[in-house]
Design a protein around this motif. Structure first.
Motif, PDB file in Angstrom:
ATOM      1  N   TYR A 130       0.857  -1.185   0.000  1.00  0.00           N
ATOM      2  CA  TYR A 130       0.000   0.000   0.000  1.00  0.00           C
ATOM      3  C   TYR A 130       0.894   1.238   0.000  1.00  0.00           C
ATOM      4  N   SER A 131       0.290   2.382  -0.314  1.00  0.00           N
ATOM      5  CA  SER A 131       1.033   3.647  -0.344  1.00  0.00           C
ATOM      6  C   SER A 131       0.471   4.595   0.707  1.00  0.00           C
ATOM      7  N   PHE A 132       1.309   5.502   1.173  1.00  0.00           N
ATOM      8  CA  PHE A 132       0.890   6.427   2.221  1.00  0.00           C
ATOM      9  C   PHE A 132       1.756   7.681   2.195  1.00  0.00           C
ATOM     10  N   ASP A 133       1.301   8.724   2.893  1.00  0.00           N
ATOM     11  CA  ASP A 133       2.041   9.980   2.996  1.00  0.00           C
ATOM     12  C   ASP A 133       2.871   9.987   4.264  1.00  0.00           C
ATOM     13  N   ALA A 134       4.176  10.147   4.099  1.00  0.00           N
ATOM     14  CA  ALA A 134       5.085  10.234   5.240  1.00  0.00           C
ATOM     15  C   ALA A 134       6.368  10.905   4.766  1.00  0.00           C
ATOM     16  N   PRO A 135       6.434  12.246   4.779  1.00  0.00           N
ATOM     17  CA  PRO A 135       7.590  12.976   4.245  1.00  0.00           C
ATOM     18  C   PRO A 135       8.928  12.545   4.838  1.00  0.00           C
ATOM     19  N   ALA A 136       8.958  12.266   6.134  1.00  0.00           N
ATOM     20  CA  ALA A 136      10.228  11.887   6.767  1.00  0.00           C
ATOM     21  C   ALA A 136      10.726  10.547   6.227  1.00  0.00           C
ATOM     22  N   ILE A 137       9.822   9.583   6.075  1.00  0.00           N
ATOM     23  CA  ILE A 137      10.212   8.284   5.517  1.00  0.00           C
ATOM     24  C   ILE A 137      10.626   8.449   4.060  1.00  0.00           C
ATOM     25  N   HIS A 138       9.893   9.256   3.324  1.00  0.00           N
ATOM     26  CA  HIS A 138      10.208   9.519   1.915  1.00  0.00           C
ATOM     27  C   HIS A 138      11.627  10.056   1.776  1.00  0.00           C
ATOM     28  N   ASP A 139      11.986  11.002   2.605  1.00  0.00           N
ATOM     29  CA  ASP A 139      13.318  11.606   2.525  1.00  0.00           C
ATOM     30  C   ASP A 139      14.407  10.617   2.932  1.00  0.00           C
ATOM     31  N   ARG A 159       4.679  10.478  -2.014  1.00  0.00           N
ATOM     32  CA  ARG A 159       4.192   9.394  -1.175  1.00  0.00           C
ATOM     33  C   ARG A 159       5.241   8.288  -1.053  1.00  0.00           C
ATOM     34  N   VAL A 160       4.961   7.329  -0.187  1.00  0.00           N
ATOM     35  CA  VAL A 160       5.841   6.182   0.024  1.00  0.00           C
ATOM     36  C   VAL A 160       5.086   4.916  -0.346  1.00  0.00           C
ATOM     37  N   TRP A 187      12.572   0.399  13.238  1.00  0.00           N
ATOM     38  CA  TRP A 187      12.839   1.475  12.286  1.00  0.00           C
ATOM     39  C   TRP A 187      11.566   2.289  12.066  1.00  0.00           C
ATOM     40  N   VAL A 188      11.085   2.470  10.839  1.00  0.00           N
ATOM     41  CA  VAL A 188       9.908   3.303  10.567  1.00  0.00           C
ATOM     42  C   VAL A 188       8.647   2.460  10.385  1.00  0.00           C
ATOM     43  N   VAL A 189       8.744   1.160  10.617  1.00  0.00           N
ATOM     44  CA  VAL A 189       7.598   0.283  10.392  1.00  0.00           C
ATOM     45  C   VAL A 189       6.394   0.655  11.260  1.00  0.00           C
ATOM     46  N   PRO A 190       6.567   0.962  12.567  1.00  0.00           N
ATOM     47  CA  PRO A 190       5.392   1.357  13.364  1.00  0.00           C
ATOM     48  C   PRO A 190       4.629   2.535  12.758  1.00  0.00           C
ATOM     49  N   GLN A 191       5.334   3.512  12.216  1.00  0.00           N
ATOM     50  CA  GLN A 191       4.667   4.648  11.582  1.00  0.00           C
ATOM     51  C   GLN A 191       3.914   4.197  10.330  1.00  0.00           C
ATOM     52  N   ALA A 192       4.544   3.311   9.545  1.00  0.00           N
ATOM     53  CA  ALA A 192       3.884   2.804   8.337  1.00  0.00           C
ATOM     54  C   ALA A 192       2.631   2.007   8.683  1.00  0.00           C
TER      55      ALA A 192
END
Length: 392
Positions: A177-186, A211-212, A242-247
């Motif tokens: 799936y895709s989602f908005d997360a600028p910090a992960i994107h960068d 998006r990511v 890592w960033v999985v909880p946010q995803a």
């Protein structure tokens, strides 16, 4: 010839394009109400790349492709544990592309003569000596000279004509799936970042719209896809760092998620009378092989060529299977043999995978990776296109 194609996915659209270009009448039936936006990033190379070039669609695909530099394994803090250049996966040219974007390129370039029908669900098939009749959920029927099942691993055509015992579950479920997360994107940048974990893995790509795109896979003994896929994803990947909880927190509603079992389709024959299968419907190799879309397009291209060139449709179907089955079976075999390295089950296997990637990244050994992970290179489509161009 009037060909009825069931399935407006990658293989079905490629077949429709090629058959129509060769002067045949084509109707495409797709049960979903419209194009499906769900899907993950794929590394597109091999025979499908050659087929897209032969159909004149490569420039359009290049416009929507991504140029991912590296596949990187990261630990719980996001620190790199191992990495390898994406282009090492292919013996030749490679593009990274979202599956929905690949479908859109095929769909947008269909010849105008193709009759593409969404919301058309096949409920029955009647074969006769010189054609087929298909029944649809709305009560209507459609007659054609040929029915092609290009409707994926859960093929309705395969179930109606051949039975339902050909799916071989490989012990994984996958999601995207895709989602908005600028910090992960960068943080991801131009890499494919994948958690260096056992039993379950989560990966990320940065998309050009900001998006990511995520890709997830986990081991399970149950082939059944859960009713609530979002809840299943949050449960299966809970505990990854890592960033999985946010995803996971940003996981959308189930209708926006791609979720399926990881399986192969293994059949003793791909055709019966005037019915033939193509792509995942007859020879799914699974994401472990990493070439499903490429093989689907190439198989469709080859099938179209054989149907038009052979003395009879039956001869064309038989020759397509004779030529293409060994290619598919070799990729399936490679996928099964590399399953343990795709997603390690122990710390020993985890460390061994890191070492293997580091070794294969050395200059003198880089050419070993395509053979190790993708099997033998396939040049059938390139050779066929070259012959056709000389003849034309």
């Amino acid at each position: 010839m009037h060909a009825i194609i069931c399935g407006a996915g990658i293989a079905g659209l490629a077949l429709a394009h090629r058959l129509s270009t060769l002067g045949q009448d084509v109707t495409v039936l797709e049960r979903s109400p419209g194009p499906r936006p769900q899907g993950y990033m794929i590394d597109f190379f091999g025979p499908g790349y050659d087929a897209m070039a032969a159909m004149g669609l490569l420039p359009a695909l290049q416009e929507v492709a991504y140029y991912v530099e590296e596949a990187t394994l990261v630990d719980e803090q996001g620190r790199k544990q191992a990495g390898i250049t994406i282009r090492q996966f292919a013996d030749g040219d490679l593009l990274s592309v979202m599956r929905p974007d690949l479908e859109q390129v095929l769909r947008d370039h269909l010849p105008s003569a193709v009759d593409l029908r969404y919301g058309a669900t096949l409920t029955g098939v009647t074969s006769h000596a010189d054609g087929v009749q298909v029944r649809l959920a709305d009560g209507s029927t459609l007659d054609g000279d040929l029915l092609v099942g290009a409707d994926g691993i859960h093929s309705a055509v395969r179930r109606e004509v051949f039975g339902s015992s050909y799916v071989r579950f490989l012990g994984f479920h996958t999601a995207a799936y895709s989602f908005d997360a600028p910090a992960i994107h960068d943080e991801v940048g131009e890499r494919f970042c994948l958690t260096d974990t056992m039993g379950s893995q989560f990966g990320f790509y940065a998309l050009r719209d900001g998006r990511v795109a995520s890709f997830a896979v986990h081991r399970t003994a149950d082939p059944v896809v859960p009713a609530d896929t979002r809840a299943a994803i949050r449960s299966a990947y809970d505990g990854l760092g890592w960033v999985v909880p946010q995803a996971l927190a940003l996981c959308p509603e189930p209708e926006q998620i791609y979720y399926d079992q990881v399986s192969q389709v293994v059949m003793p024959r791909w055709s019966s009378g005037r019915v033939v299968l193509v792509g995942d419907a007859c020879g799914a190799v699974s994401l472990l092989a990493g070439q499903g879309a490429s093989l689907g397009i190439a198989g469709a291209y080859l099938l179209a060529e054989q149907l038009v060139d052979a003395p009879t449709l039956e001869d064309g179907m038989a020759e397509y299977e004779r030529v293409w089955r060994p290619v598919v079976e070799e990729k399936q075999k490679v996928a099964r043999s590399t399953a343990r390295w795709f997603l390690p089950q122990s710390q020993v296997e985890l460390v061994a995978r890191r070492v293997l990637l580091k070794v294969l990244g050395l200059p003198g050994l880089r050419t070993l990776l395509p053979a190790a992970l993708a099997g033998k290179p396939t040049t059938l489509i390139r050779e066929s296109a070259e012959v056709n161009s000389r003849v034309g």
